[in-house]
Design a protein around this motif. Structure first.
Motif, PDB file in Angstrom:
ATOM      1  N   HIS A  66      42.910  32.908  37.721  1.00  0.00           N
ATOM      2  CA  HIS A  66      42.063  33.468  38.778  1.00  0.00           C
ATOM      3  C   HIS A  66      40.714  33.844  38.159  1.00  0.00           C
ATOM      4  N   GLU A  69      39.495  37.367  37.215  1.00  0.00           N
ATOM      5  CA  GLU A  69      40.294  38.178  36.291  1.00  0.00           C
ATOM      6  C   GLU A  69      39.943  37.817  34.852  1.00  0.00           C
ATOM      7  N   ARG A 118      37.970  34.078  42.772  1.00  0.00           N
ATOM      8  CA  ARG A 118      39.391  34.032  42.417  1.00  0.00           C
ATOM      9  C   ARG A 118      39.879  32.571  42.400  1.00  0.00           C
ATOM     10  N   HIS A 189      47.101  38.132  34.001  1.00  0.00           N
ATOM     11  CA  HIS A 189      46.325  38.408  35.220  1.00  0.00           C
ATOM     12  C   HIS A 189      45.940  39.878  35.236  1.00  0.00           C
ATOM     13  N   SER A 190      45.090  40.233  36.220  1.00  0.00           N
ATOM     14  CA  SER A 190      44.774  41.644  36.401  1.00  0.00           C
ATOM     15  C   SER A 190      44.484  41.889  37.870  1.00  0.00           C
ATOM     16  N   GLU A 268      50.602  41.399  34.475  1.00  0.00           N
ATOM     17  CA  GLU A 268      49.659  41.896  35.486  1.00  0.00           C
ATOM     18  C   GLU A 268      49.080  43.200  34.961  1.00  0.00           C
TER      19      GLU A 268
HETATM   20 ZN   LIG Z   1      45.710  36.793  39.181  1.00  0.00          ZN
END
Ligand SMILES: [Zn+2]
Length: 341
Positions: A66, A69, A118, A189-190, A268
């Motif tokens: 994404h 991120e 994203r 991810h974040s 995450e």
């Molecule tokens: Zn993500």
């Protein structure tokens, strides 16, 4: 692509290419694909270190799926730089690498990152794009939608092949990991919640555990024993929301055709805490997904090193904990913890 463009919009790609230039022959590099956007060609790189044997266990670190991120890519680049720097003197690292392969695909969606989006350049969310559907009630829009590429979480048109980025990552995992007896992915991810979470499939079902749920539980147990003071929450992704088209659901199911174990995990990083401490960062487009203050970026870059080192060791030593049916009664414990309601 002009150097100035990369300097201005994609410092992560510049840093990655710099690492490739600097490193010695131990680092193997492949270009998985080029993504064409506005007459620029953006490369997707995979870097590998360690054993080249097909039957060596493998761990693949993935980031930048994404585009907003950025911190995931930055965490991986910082870690890769540290590993490369240590190759020259660290005997135990070199010994470890004789028995395990490390892969890095730190920037899967360079166009999204360059454009502060994203999705990829076509407006498609690469984590909603795989040909896999949930039969349960998915989250509205967030769970994947086919209404419009202008709305986030767009899956792409039904029946169309996966996007270049998703195909490149899938082919790499398929070719490199599916024949390994044990392989693991950490996809960084974040943006979700206050805590750092480790997620595992399925994203498509709340009720159906994956076939290797016992192995996942066992890995979690090892982490909790080795580092009792860590703060990760370890859970199925479906505990939070269900979605269509998750790439790891798709690849996990494909891996079951081989007689091997493939565990794709997602890290995450809880970004809401960064926002809570500095609400003004919401004014930046990446602000909800990335720590903006430099000291906070540094803290994030160092805070996941222990997890990454642990996973490499767990993968390299997998015969000591995974084989001989040792995981068998773990299935029951796992189901009780995560699926008993
Ligand atoms: Zn993500």
């Amino acid at each position: 692509m002009s150097l100035k463009f990369v300097d201005n919009y994609l410092p992560e790609l510049k840093q990655l290419e710099h690492l490739i230039e600097l490193s010695n022959t131990q680092l193997r590099q492949q270009t998985l694909a080029h993504v064409n956007y506005n007459e620029h060609l953006f490369p997707i790189y995979a870097l590998s270190l360690g054993s080249e044997k097909q039957n060596a266990p493998v761990i693949t670190f993935v980031g930048g799926v994404h585009g907003l991120e950025r911190i995931g890519t930055q965490v991986l680049l910082a870690f890769l730089e540290s590993v490369i720097g240590r190759l020259a003197w660290d005997k135990s690292l070199n010994f470890l690498l004789e028995n395990v392969r490390l892969n890095f695909v730190p920037l899967v969606n360079p166009v999204g990152m360059a454009c502060h989006k994203r999705s990829n350049g076509n407006g498609v969310d690469l984590m909603r794009n795989a040909p896999v559907n949930s039969d349960e009630k998915t989250a509205f829009l967030v769970g994947g939608q086919r209404i419009s590429p202008r709305i986030p979480w767009y899956r792409g048109k039904s029946g169309e092949p996966m996007q270049t980025e998703a195909q490149a990552l899938s082919s790499f995992i398929r070719d490199d990991s599916f024949h390994a007896p044990f392989s693991l992915v950490l996809d960084c991810h974040s943006g979700f919640g206050l805590h750092d979470r480790i997620w595992f499939p399925y994203a498509k079902s709340k009720f159906q555990p994956i076939q290797h749920i016992g192995e996942v539980f066992h890995l979690r147990d090892l982490l909790f024993q080795a580092y009792p003071y860590h703060t990760y929450k370890f859970e199925p992704q479906a505990k939070h929301y269900l979605c269509h088209g998750d790439l790891w659901d798709y690849l996990y199911e494909e891996s079951l055709q081989h007689n091997t174990v493939f565990l794709p995990l997602t890290l995450e990083m809880g970004s809401w805490r960064w926002v809570k401490k500095n609400p003004l960062q919401l004014l930046k487009s990446v602000g909800l997904f990335h720590p903006v203050k430099p000291h906070r970026v540094k803290r994030v870059l160092r805070s996941h090193l222990v997890l990454m080192e642990f996973l490499i060791r767990a993968v390299a030593s997998y015969p000591n904990w995974l084989e001989d049916g040792k995981s068998l009664n773990m299935d029951q414990k796992a189901t009780q913890l995560w699926y008993d309601n």
